[in-house]
Write a protein that holds these residues in place. Sequence first.
Motif, short mmCIF file in Angstrom:
data_model
loop_
_atom_site.label_atom_id
_atom_site.label_comp_id
_atom_site.label_asym_id
_atom_site.label_seq_id
_atom_site.Cartn_x
_atom_site.Cartn_y
_atom_site.Cartn_z
N THR A 8 57.35 40.95 76.37
CA THR A 8 58.26 40.29 77.30
C THR A 8 58.44 38.81 76.94
O THR A 8 58.89 38.03 77.77
CB THR A 8 57.74 40.40 78.75
N SER A 9 58.10 38.43 75.71
CA SER A 9 58.10 37.02 75.34
C SER A 9 59.48 36.48 74.95
O SER A 9 59.64 35.27 74.82
CB SER A 9 57.11 36.77 74.20
N THR A 10 60.46 37.35 74.75
CA THR A 10 61.79 36.91 74.33
C THR A 10 62.82 37.30 75.38
O THR A 10 62.48 37.77 76.46
CB THR A 10 62.18 37.52 72.97
N TRP A 24 58.51 56.96 71.91
CA TRP A 24 59.60 56.75 72.86
C TRP A 24 59.76 55.25 73.02
O TRP A 24 58.77 54.52 73.11
CB TRP A 24 59.28 57.38 74.22
N GLN A 25 61.02 54.77 73.08
CA GLN A 25 61.27 53.34 73.16
C GLN A 25 62.24 53.01 74.27
O GLN A 25 63.10 53.82 74.63
CB GLN A 25 61.85 52.83 71.84
N HIS A 26 62.10 51.79 74.78
CA HIS A 26 63.02 51.27 75.79
C HIS A 26 63.22 49.79 75.53
O HIS A 26 62.26 49.07 75.23
CB HIS A 26 62.43 51.45 77.20
N THR A 27 64.47 49.33 75.60
CA THR A 27 64.75 47.90 75.56
C THR A 27 65.65 47.56 76.74
O THR A 27 66.40 48.40 77.22
CB THR A 27 65.45 47.47 74.24
N GLY A 28 65.53 46.35 77.20
CA GLY A 28 66.34 45.88 78.31
C GLY A 28 66.32 44.38 78.36
O GLY A 28 65.71 43.72 77.52
N PRO A 29 66.97 43.81 79.37
CA PRO A 29 66.98 42.35 79.50
C PRO A 29 65.58 41.81 79.73
O PRO A 29 64.81 42.36 80.52
CB PRO A 29 67.86 42.10 80.72
N GLY A 30 65.27 40.74 79.04
CA GLY A 30 63.98 40.09 79.22
C GLY A 30 64.09 38.97 80.22
O GLY A 30 64.86 39.05 81.18
N GLY A 31 63.35 37.91 79.99
CA GLY A 31 63.39 36.77 80.89
C GLY A 31 62.84 37.11 82.26
O GLY A 31 61.92 37.92 82.41
N ALA A 34 62.39 40.80 83.43
CA ALA A 34 61.29 41.60 82.89
C ALA A 34 60.17 41.76 83.91
O ALA A 34 59.53 42.80 83.99
CB ALA A 34 60.76 41.00 81.60
N SER A 35 59.92 40.73 84.70
CA SER A 35 58.86 40.80 85.71
C SER A 35 59.11 41.91 86.71
O SER A 35 58.19 42.58 87.16
CB SER A 35 58.74 39.47 86.46
N ALA A 36 60.37 42.12 87.06
CA ALA A 36 60.71 43.13 88.07
C ALA A 36 60.87 44.52 87.47
O ALA A 36 60.65 45.52 88.16
CB ALA A 36 62.00 42.73 88.79
N THR A 37 61.25 44.61 86.20
CA THR A 37 61.57 45.92 85.62
C THR A 37 60.48 46.49 84.72
O THR A 37 60.52 47.68 84.39
CB THR A 37 62.88 45.85 84.81
N LEU A 38 59.51 45.69 84.32
CA LEU A 38 58.52 46.13 83.34
C LEU A 38 57.73 47.35 83.80
O LEU A 38 57.70 48.37 83.10
CB LEU A 38 57.56 44.99 82.98
N GLY A 66 56.47 32.55 72.64
CA GLY A 66 57.65 32.89 73.42
C GLY A 66 57.64 32.24 74.77
O GLY A 66 56.89 31.29 75.02
N SER A 67 58.46 32.80 75.63
CA SER A 67 58.62 32.28 76.99
C SER A 67 57.30 32.29 77.73
O SER A 67 56.59 33.29 77.77
CB SER A 67 59.64 33.17 77.70
N PHE A 68 56.97 31.17 78.37
CA PHE A 68 55.72 31.06 79.11
C PHE A 68 55.63 32.11 80.21
O PHE A 68 54.62 32.80 80.35
CB PHE A 68 55.56 29.65 79.70
N THR A 69 56.69 32.28 80.97
CA THR A 69 56.70 33.28 82.04
C THR A 69 56.56 34.68 81.45
O THR A 69 55.81 35.50 81.96
CB THR A 69 57.98 33.16 82.88
N GLY A 70 57.27 34.95 80.36
CA GLY A 70 57.17 36.25 79.72
C GLY A 70 55.78 36.55 79.19
O GLY A 70 55.28 37.67 79.30
N LEU A 71 55.13 35.54 78.64
CA LEU A 71 53.77 35.73 78.13
C LEU A 71 52.79 35.99 79.25
O LEU A 71 51.91 36.85 79.13
CB LEU A 71 53.34 34.52 77.30
#
Length: 187
Positions: A8-10, A24-31, A34-38, A66-71
């Motif tokens: 979730t760092s990017t 199996w893989q999933h990608t979506g919006p980060g930032g 990511a906190s709500a969807t992870l 990467g992003s502090f919040t994401g990390l």
Amino acid sequence: MNLLAFDTSTDTLSIAVQAADAVWQHTGPGGAQASATLIPAISALLAQAGLSFATLDTIVFGRGPGSFTGLRTACAVAQGLAFGARGGAGVPVLPVDTLLAVAEEARHQHGCTQVVAALDARMDEVYVAHCEWLPAQHGAAGHWRTDGDFGLCAPEAVQVPAGWTLAGNARAAYAERLAPGALHASA
């Protein structure tokens, strides 16, 4: 081995589940999203793979840069899920360098073995690492060798040696300011 991996760092949320040889893989919006969807996305992917937290062997997370919040999100979720996995018995947690993950994706998708991994660090800077794939030899598995820890610099300061490939999201953010003329592995 049953693995759960996420980063979730990017600006992109990446999740993968491995059961034996299947992935199996999933990608979506980060930032912030990511906190709500992870966790819901992890649960859905585990269900698709026919796995549960009780059947995981290891949890892998992107440790940045990467992003502090994401990390913080990735680390906290990895630790919490690992602690509660297997009915509270827990499973190991493995932090993986996000720039190495960028290099591995370039190798997996495009066969690149000499990669300059570059991620947008915001505020007119990029995180960068030079990564070289060393193939399996004398019974040892192949692995990445880097030039040490990641660097942080202006896009114009990134050096891509001849024959090396630039990979990561920094090219999209800084276009020709970042290593003009360099080979680029697109996602």
